[in-house]
Scaffold this motif. Structure first.
Motif, mmCIF file in Angstrom:
data_model
loop_
_atom_site.group_PDB
_atom_site.id
_atom_site.type_symbol
_atom_site.label_atom_id
_atom_site.label_comp_id
_atom_site.label_asym_id
_atom_site.label_seq_id
_atom_site.Cartn_x
_atom_site.Cartn_y
_atom_site.Cartn_z
ATOM 1 N N TRP A 147 69.878 15.332 17.424
ATOM 2 C CA TRP A 147 70.275 15.343 16.021
ATOM 3 C C TRP A 147 70.854 16.673 15.569
ATOM 4 O O TRP A 147 71.241 16.818 14.406
ATOM 5 C CB TRP A 147 69.057 14.967 15.165
ATOM 6 N N LEU A 305 71.912 11.015 10.738
ATOM 7 C CA LEU A 305 70.885 12.049 10.698
ATOM 8 C C LEU A 305 70.012 11.892 9.458
ATOM 9 O O LEU A 305 68.779 11.981 9.537
ATOM 10 C CB LEU A 305 71.542 13.432 10.724
ATOM 11 N N ARG A 308 67.683 9.037 9.966
ATOM 12 C CA ARG A 308 66.604 9.364 10.916
ATOM 13 C C ARG A 308 65.546 10.240 10.257
ATOM 14 O O ARG A 308 64.345 10.128 10.551
ATOM 15 C CB ARG A 308 67.190 10.094 12.131
#
Length: 365
Positions: A147, A305, A308
């Motif tokens: 990430w 991102l 997540r």
């Protein structure tokens, strides 16, 4: 989880925009107010500020605004502007000087080819997340690796270097990678980390453990996970956004680490390709989907991102803030886009420097 930030800045002549090696004097003046939160950096035309660890991002933002203000005032006393950009926009008149000090002197002697020009003068933003110890820092570093390329794209703020449009959104990423120890962190447990770190120092690859410049690493002097791949950004809201995302992602990953889920084992060529795309294209080109490995628009990779990190952002109350700040970036572009827009108005690099200096000291309320 607590968070803290280190920001590196350039000092430039207030008339010409060229780097000026006034760092030691500027830091000395700033320390009358900031104490050890004001620090010298490797080159004399650089300075650094460091926040205290805090669990409150609003508190961190206020502290950063104060640190910037005091350092800028100290710089003004030496005829300088404080500028938050990853690389010098305007080339200097003379070769760079290294800040006096035993460790910096040893680094300059060991790697003279990296200190003979301003190409190596780069300024980053290092984000620290408080951890319980080295084991937790390494576990988080192992899980967070996929990430980091979207975070790098979001933070890109160095398209100009030494008078040239470089074609990169983050030229700092290219120049910084000339140093040994820079790059994605390998997957390591505590014992493997100690063995590798000792081998790198014994072999002379690195001067000491502090030169482990991996994009995510356990700090050697404080109990934190340190994320080291972001360009410094003039826009303070961008710094808050980056910090919130790192903390939110770490918070989301901790339960998975506690459940002993294995870290993603990404092919090294894929990871390096993702970082190269992020550095070259920033938010305006393509990125790689950390889940599938396929190409997606760079802005979409940042959205992935955010998704997540969402459980962690929600857990610490940062979700609305992050969504608001990212929407601002989506509308206006990131730091690299802003620098290019400054230049396009009149074709003057001095305009880029001026805008950077003003934005560095402008804190949106």
């Amino acid at each position: 989880m607590t968070a803290g930030v280190e920001e590196e800045f350039l000092l430039v002549d207030r008339r010409t925009g060229m780097p000026l090696a006034r760092g030691p004097r500027v830091v000395e003046a700033a320390r009358a107010v900031l104490g050890e939160q004001a620090q010298p950096e490797f080159f004399g035309a650089q300075v650094e500020v460091c926040t205290r660890p805090t669990a409150c991002l609003a508190e961190m933002r206020s502290e950063l605004a104060l640190l910037r203000q005091v350092m800028a005032e100290a710089a003004a006393g030496e005829g300088c502007l404080l500028v938050a950009t990853g690389t010098p926009v305007i080339p200097p008149e003379r070769p760079p000087t290294v800040t006096p000090g035993e460790r910096y002197g040893r680094m300059a002697a060991r790697w003279p080819d990296l200190v003979g020009s301003y190409d190596g003068m780069v300024c980053g933003c290092h984000i620290h997340i408080g951890v319980t110890g080295r084991r937790q820092a390494l576990d988080l570093a192992n899980h967070i690796r996929p990430w980091l390329p979207p975070l790098q794209a979001l933070a890109a703020n160095s398209p100009f270097s030494l008078g040239q449009e470089t074609g990169w959104a983050s030229r700092r990423s290219v120049e910084h990678a000339r140093w040994p120890g820079v790059g994605p962190a390998p997957l390591l447990d505590e014992a493997e980390y100690d063995r590798l770190a000792d081998r790198l120092v014994r072999s002379g690859t690195l001067l000491d453990r502090r030169m482990i410049y991996w994009y995510a690493r356990p700090s050697e002097h404080v109990p934190t996970l340190e994320i080291r791949l972001c360009d410094v950004n003039a826009d303070l809201d961008m710094v808050v956004l980056l910090t919130a995302l790192v903390r939110g992602l770490a918070t989301a990953l901790l339960p998975e680490i506690s459940d002993a889920r294995p870290a993603p084992r990404l092919p090294e060529p894929w990871l390096r390709a993702a970082h190269r795309l992020a550095a070259q294209q920033g938010l305006e080109g393509e990125g790689l989907d950390p889940a599938s490995g396929g190409c997606v628009p760079a802005a979409r990779s940042v959205e992935l991102l955010l998704a997540r990190a969402e459980p962690g952002l929600a857990a610490v109350g940062d979700r609305d803030l992050v969504e608001e700040l990212f929407e601002r970036v989506r509308r206006s572009g990131g730091g690299a886009a802003r620098q290019r827009a400054s230049y396009l108005r009149r074709g003057r690099l001095s305009d880029v420097v001026g805008d950077l200096a003003r934005t560095t000291l402008t804190a949106r309320t």
